[in-house]
Enzyme design. Structure first.
Site, PDB file in Angstrom:
ATOM      1  N   ASP A 175       0.871  -1.171   0.000  1.00 20.62           N
ATOM      2  CA  ASP A 175       0.000   0.000   0.000  1.00 20.62           C
ATOM      3  C   ASP A 175       0.912   1.226   0.000  1.00 20.62           C
ATOM      4  O   ASP A 175       2.090   1.131   0.345  1.00 20.62           O
ATOM      5  CB  ASP A 175      -0.889  -0.022   1.239  1.00 20.62           C
ATOM      6  CG  ASP A 175      -1.720   1.243   1.366  1.00 20.62           C
ATOM      7  OD1 ASP A 175      -2.355   1.625   0.374  1.00 20.62           O
ATOM      8  OD2 ASP A 175      -1.701   1.851   2.455  1.00 20.62           O
ATOM      9  N   ASP A 183      -1.475  -0.410   6.114  1.00 19.54           N
ATOM     10  CA  ASP A 183      -1.551   0.239   7.421  1.00 19.54           C
ATOM     11  C   ASP A 183      -2.720  -0.268   8.255  1.00 19.54           C
ATOM     12  O   ASP A 183      -2.920   0.182   9.375  1.00 19.54           O
ATOM     13  CB  ASP A 183      -1.636   1.762   7.272  1.00 19.54           C
ATOM     14  CG  ASP A 183      -2.839   2.204   6.442  1.00 19.54           C
ATOM     15  OD1 ASP A 183      -3.700   1.356   6.162  1.00 19.54           O
ATOM     16  OD2 ASP A 183      -2.909   3.386   6.073  1.00 19.54           O
ATOM     17  N   ASP A 196      -7.069  -1.215   4.371  1.00 22.54           N
ATOM     18  CA  ASP A 196      -6.571  -2.394   3.668  1.00 22.54           C
ATOM     19  C   ASP A 196      -7.019  -3.711   4.301  1.00 22.54           C
ATOM     20  O   ASP A 196      -6.509  -4.765   3.929  1.00 22.54           O
ATOM     21  CB  ASP A 196      -5.039  -2.363   3.644  1.00 22.54           C
ATOM     22  CG  ASP A 196      -4.513  -1.089   3.026  1.00 22.54           C
ATOM     23  OD1 ASP A 196      -5.057  -0.673   1.993  1.00 22.54           O
ATOM     24  OD2 ASP A 196      -3.562  -0.507   3.581  1.00 22.54           O
TER      25      ASP A 196
END
Length: 728
Positions: A406, A615, A619
């Site tokens: 990410d 994080d 996600d």
């Protein structure tokens, strides 16, 4: 004060009992021991509760609950060192007697010495054998080999003595039981090393704290701290709970929680973690989590549960052990029958072969080869601030071939700042920031927090908005005086932002600003648009900084031939800019949170073994879908994480450490299994009489076979302990 002191003494005793309970839980509950390792732990170990989906699995060994009869016996002989002394004191004379002239008196002396060994040292083996095989019918256990070999040797010797024959095996049965008892004790001591991380974490918990109640300082037990209490922390003291500093400042040693060796500076508004150590300042904090809800308690629970899980390679070893004991029994019977009826050797010779095969085959090393490494690997990772939720993830680390990162909060710091404020026609910067910050104030997204921070810095007051709604992947909507405020991506309009006729209720921004957006995005900035009802208010550009060591970590992962992908909800140009700086070639941009999991699944359908690093905020679906989900932990959010592996400190180098410990642990597991199988193949062959035609005598006896068992276990133990010393 007298009552308080008494209470503290009682609490200290309870803490010691709790610590001992955790340690004993680890020895038996987490599958790092076999039947013959229960000598020391069986007196205090509580009933173990198998994890869902693993009920009935027992590593090929009986792992049942403590039996009242066993506990009653162990109350008499609960000191393993005493059992060892008894065994040696009685066995050594029996062995010496074998070298003297045999007479009826000498033989009865041997019987009198061997009998206490058989019934005192042998009783735990016989009780466990009866409980597992006869009563609970769980099948053969490792105790089966000890019971059959020593039982037959002792019984034959007794019958032989009463019949007037001069050949007995008292020294064999006594030697085997004594050596096995010593081996159990040594195993239990070595296995206790796998509980070090939990023991150290338990030691972090302070026993009392100073709180402010009714305007007065009061010393209380940490277990009675309530959420909302103001707790005082003086220099050198342990922090009693999780919370937020409301007064003062200091530096805090968080190394036992996050693995970060450098103390972290803390001031008003910063969060503190229970169990960490205040270094040199004075501060007060407001408790936000206490007792079992603290980060420390969550970590202890997480590490304990991790040991309950089994890696795939361990399940393979379990199956091998289940078939191993029946095979050994078959080999023992076949070998003794061969020497008795085919080779026409004596009955004592056949019994020696049978007992030796059984004793030398004890598969304890095979049973502990995998779980001990997993336990030590998880402990080693925890010391570095890497929390691995299960053995299956530790093993799978070595097979990852694709890593998906990410962007925001992972490769970047996740703390962007507003760089450009561009109002539209009829509005100014003040109005633009006021509308945007008022709508975003309830959002936890880093971009929203950056906008709110900018408004705060300019002393812009917030509007009283209502009907706040976060539209995942698009932005936020809020209402002010019945007028809707939308703050979000200039590319995507929320599907539910329509007028009464079902048409888009947003006026697109002027075309002349399109090139400005492109310029900002080419610089790696993220641009959001602000609308009031259907009127364009302006643009706000936000820039995030690349996290320290991101480039180094990307390069190191790439050097291991692992494919790297950047997947983000940000626009293509911003994503490409960040990817180019980090050397990432594969970019998936403008991916909504719900679509990230589908992208992971798509990669898995292509045969990829995928690790997702995020994080843990937007996600969660992708982290859960991935084979291994890494979450960048922020300490207090650890218990809420969706990842399989949590990186307690915000240092991407922890990812490299996790991969290293995973590969190293799997290597040690394979080495242990190879040692165990090789030992059994070689020694069983020798015990069955493989070299008899060359030496005209048996190379192994039951006593030597028992000694060989300790040697093989020691080899596995020593190899496993290298995992503990492995530097990540």
């Amino acid at each position: 004060m007298k009552k308080l002191d008494d209470k503290m003494l009682i609490k200290e005793s309870e803490d010691n009992e709790e610590k001992a309970r955790y340690e004993n839980d680890d020895v038996e509950e987490y599958g790092i021991t076999c039947d013959c390792c229960k000598l020391e732990s069986s007196t205090t170990t509580p009933q173990s509760v198998p994890e869902s989906g693993e009920e009935g699995e027992n590593n090929g060994f009986e792992q049942g609950h403590d039996h009242p009869e066993t506990n009653k016996y162990n109350k008499k002989f609960d000191n393993p060192k005493l059992l060892i002394v008894i065994g040696l004191a009685l066995t050594i004379p029996i062995v010496l007697i074998e070298f003297t002239y045999h007479s009826i008196i000498i033989d009865y002396v041997a019987l009198s010495l061997a009998t206490p060994v058989q019934f005192i040292l042998g009783r735990p083996f016989y009780i466990r054998f009866y409980r597992a095989v006869i009563r609970q019918r769980k099948g053969f256990t490792t105790d089966t080999l000890v019971v059959l070999s020593t039982g037959i040797a002792y019984s034959y010797s007794l019958v032989s003595l009463l019949a007037g024959a001069d050949l007995q095996f008292f020294e064999a049965s006594a030697s085997v039981l004594t050596i096995f008892t010593i081996g159990e004790y040594l195993e239990s001591r070595v296995i206790n090393t796998t509980t070090e991380s939990i023991s150290n974490l338990l030691a972090l918990k302070p026993r009392n704290a100073i709180v402010i109640r009714n305007g007065k300082e009061e010393v209380i037990d940490v277990d009675v701290i309530s959420v909302g209490d103001i707790v005082i922390v003086k220099p050198g003291e342990k922090i009693a709970a999780d919370g937020q500093i409301v007064y003062g400042h200091s530096s805090v040693d968080e190394s036992m929680i996050t693995g970060e060796s450098i103390p972290v500076n803390k001031s008003v508004g910063d969060k503190v973690i229970g169990g960490t150590i205040n270094k040199n300042g004075y501060f007060q904090f407001k408790a936000s989590a206490v007792g079992r809800h603290t980060v420390l308690a969550s970590i202890i629970d997480m590490v304990k549960k991790a040991r309950l899980s089994k890696a795939p390679v361990q399940r393979l070893a379990d199956k091998a052990v289940r078939y191993f004991i029946p095979i050994v029994l078959s080999i023992g019977f076949a070998s003794s029958l061969y020497w008795l009826f085919v080779a026409h050797e004596s009955i004592p010779f056949a019994i020696t072969v049978f007992a030796t095969v059984l004793v030398v085959s004890c598969p304890c090393a095979l049973g502990i080869a995998t779980p001990m490494v997993i336990s030590l690997g998880i402990d080693s990772a925890a010391k570095s601030g890497i929390l691995i939720k299960g053995g299956q993830y530790l093993e799978k680390l070595s097979s990852i071939d694709t890593v998906v990162f990410d962007k925001t909060g992972t490769l970047t710091t996740g703390k962007p700042e507003v760089t450009d404020v561009i109002p539209g026609y009829g509005y100014n910067e003040f109005e633009l920031l006021q509308l945007a910050s008022s709508a975003e104030v309830k959002s936890e997204h880093p971009i929203a927090q950056a906008i709110v921070k900018k408004a705060y810095e300019r002393s812009i007051p917030m509007l009283s908005v209502s009907d706040f709604n976060s539209i995942s992947g698009h932005g936020v909507v809020a209402s002010y005086l019945q007028n809707r405020i939308f703050v979000g991506s200039p590319k995507e309009l929320p599907n539910n932002y329509k007028d009464s006729n079902g048409n888009d209720a947003i006026e697109m921004f002027p075309g002349k600003l399109q090139s400005k957006i492109f310029d900002l995005e080419d610089k790696g900035k993220t641009v959001v648009t602000v609308y009031l009802e259907n009127k364009f208010v302006g643009l706000i550009a936000v820039a995030d900084t690349i996290r320290e060591n991101s480039k180094y970590v990307i390069d190191e992962i790439r050097n291991t031939n692992i494919n790297i992908i950047l997947m983000t909800g940000d626009n293509q140009r911003t994503a490409n800019t960040i990817a180019n700086k980090l050397g990432i070639k594969n970019v998936l941009a403008q991916v909504l949170p719900e679509a990230k999991a589908k992208e992971i699944e798509r990669l898995q359908n292509q045969g990829k073994v995928v690790a997702m690093i995020g994080d843990g905020i937007n996600d969660a679906p992708a982290l859960t879908q991935s084979d291994i989900g890494f979450t960048m932990g922020s300490g207090t959010d650890v218990a809420m994480s969706s990842g399989h592996i949590i990186l307690m400190k915000s240092d991407l180098r922890s990812i490299l450490s996790a991969f290293k410990i995973g590969k190293y642990s799997l290597k040690k597991i394979k080495q242990n299994l190879a040692i165990s199988f090789a030992y059994n193949v070689i020694t069983i062959s020798i015990a069955a009489g493989l070299f008899y035609s060359i030496t005209n005598s048996l190379v192994l006896t039951p006593g030597l076979a028992a000694l060989g068992w300790i040697i093989s276990d020691s080899a596995v133990f020593g190899n496993s302990l290298l995992t503990r010393k492995f530097a990540t």
